[in-house]
Motif scaffolding. Sequence first.
Motif, mmCIF file in Angstrom:
data_model
loop_
_atom_site.group_PDB
_atom_site.id
_atom_site.type_symbol
_atom_site.label_atom_id
_atom_site.label_comp_id
_atom_site.label_asym_id
_atom_site.label_seq_id
_atom_site.Cartn_x
_atom_site.Cartn_y
_atom_site.Cartn_z
ATOM 1 N N ASP A 103 0.657 -1.474 0.112
ATOM 2 C CA ASP A 103 0.065 -0.039 0.350
ATOM 3 C C ASP A 103 1.173 1.199 0.226
ATOM 4 O OD1 ASP A 103 -1.795 -1.875 -0.121
ATOM 5 O OD2 ASP A 103 -2.378 -1.356 2.283
ATOM 6 N N CYS A 141 -6.326 4.673 6.350
ATOM 7 C CA CYS A 141 -7.048 4.532 5.110
ATOM 8 C C CYS A 141 -6.896 3.061 5.476
ATOM 9 C CB CYS A 141 -5.852 4.703 4.477
ATOM 10 S SG CYS A 141 -7.023 3.987 2.792
ATOM 11 N N ASP A 143 -9.455 -1.115 4.744
ATOM 12 C CA ASP A 143 -10.471 -1.694 4.124
ATOM 13 C C ASP A 143 -12.101 -1.334 4.939
ATOM 14 O OD1 ASP A 143 -8.344 -3.372 3.115
ATOM 15 O OD2 ASP A 143 -8.698 -4.069 3.180
ATOM 16 N N ASP A 145 -13.830 -3.243 4.930
ATOM 17 C CA ASP A 145 -15.101 -4.281 5.891
ATOM 18 C C ASP A 145 -14.843 -4.560 7.032
ATOM 19 O OD1 ASP A 145 -11.565 -5.004 6.441
ATOM 20 O OD2 ASP A 145 -11.832 -6.689 5.527
ATOM 21 N N GLY A 148 -11.287 -4.247 9.565
ATOM 22 C CA GLY A 148 -10.221 -2.571 8.756
ATOM 23 C C GLY A 148 -11.401 -1.863 9.757
ATOM 24 N N LEU A 174 -12.012 2.084 2.509
ATOM 25 C CA LEU A 174 -12.231 1.867 1.594
ATOM 26 C C LEU A 174 -13.969 1.153 0.774
ATOM 27 C CD1 LEU A 174 -8.620 1.500 0.324
ATOM 28 C CD2 LEU A 174 -10.298 3.576 0.410
ATOM 29 N N GLU A 176 -15.450 -2.143 0.353
ATOM 30 C CA GLU A 176 -15.074 -3.970 0.323
ATOM 31 C C GLU A 176 -14.679 -3.904 -0.532
ATOM 32 O OE1 GLU A 176 -16.863 -7.239 3.358
ATOM 33 O OE2 GLU A 176 -18.364 -5.664 2.811
ATOM 34 N N GLU A 178 -11.220 -3.719 -1.366
ATOM 35 C CA GLU A 178 -10.159 -2.672 -2.335
ATOM 36 C C GLU A 178 -9.050 -2.420 -1.154
ATOM 37 O OE1 GLU A 178 -9.892 -2.240 -4.555
ATOM 38 O OE2 GLU A 178 -11.556 -2.306 -6.239
ATOM 39 N N ASP A 179 -7.572 -1.944 -1.312
ATOM 40 C CA ASP A 179 -7.073 -1.747 -0.372
ATOM 41 C C ASP A 179 -6.792 -0.851 -0.999
ATOM 42 O OD1 ASP A 179 -5.752 -2.962 -2.130
ATOM 43 O OD2 ASP A 179 -5.235 -4.849 -1.197
#
Length: 283
Positions: A103, A141, A143, A145, A148, A174, A176, A178-179
């Motif tokens: 990332d 920042c 995820d 879900d 996260g 972000l 779900e 995605e990262d």
Amino acid sequence: DGSPLKQVFKDYAVDALAASGLVIDGERGRYDRFRDRIMFPIRNIKGQIIGFGGRVLDQGEPKYLNSPETPLFHKGAEIYGLFEARAAIKAAGRAIVVEGYMDVVALAQFGLDYAVATLGTATTRDHLERLFRYVPEVVFCFDGDRAGREAAWRALENGLPVLHEGRQVSFLFLPEGEDPDTLVRKEGAVEFGTRLKTATPLPDYFFQHLADQVDLNRLDGRARLVELARLHLSKMRTGVLRQLMVARLAELSRLPVTELSRLLEGGERPTVAAAHRDSGRPV
């Protein structure tokens, strides 16, 4: 040449590798801890390499693997990429905190070079205090879900004791699945930067998270909200930010600020009767 002295140096080198966590003692002897992984050197704030991280090349768990705790390397204090990003962080006036090495690398490739990462552990007070030495604003920042959001809440809990006026923390969740690595490659730096502007401020996320656990239309629900919030607000430093958050809690719970302040300072538990009394309704 097989001389005893050469063997001594060889044994010493292998023992040093084991002490650093680069090799592991197994049932069949020692083996490479980071086999089949891309290696990332972890530097301290002086630029010295104090550990390594590895991302699996194909499929497998764990996805990321760090050096173990050693006298030089403490995951709860070190931040990946901070040494390299110091100038960019200062220039941007904020730091983005993400979860993985890739990332950080991907964001830097797209010009967002003020990102850093925690090292496989929850964000600690030490992490935040270190970042706040360079910038007044930190954006987490994560995820979108469940994992996260749980990571975000742990960061919030550890951030409250070091948060005061002049310091800001926000959370960007972000979509779900995605990262930061995948999303910045899909959207580009401009769109990702637009997302950063929509990050949720810590006070808003704090009350949103707690309000979702209670029914604010019920008196006992509002009392429960105060009970949940006071455990966290009592850890904050006395100051303007804490006063403003107490005032916001007063709006949600319909209790006077003076009553809430007394509960926070005295450690008393809010009661349904108090909620009735202070709302002006008969008990």
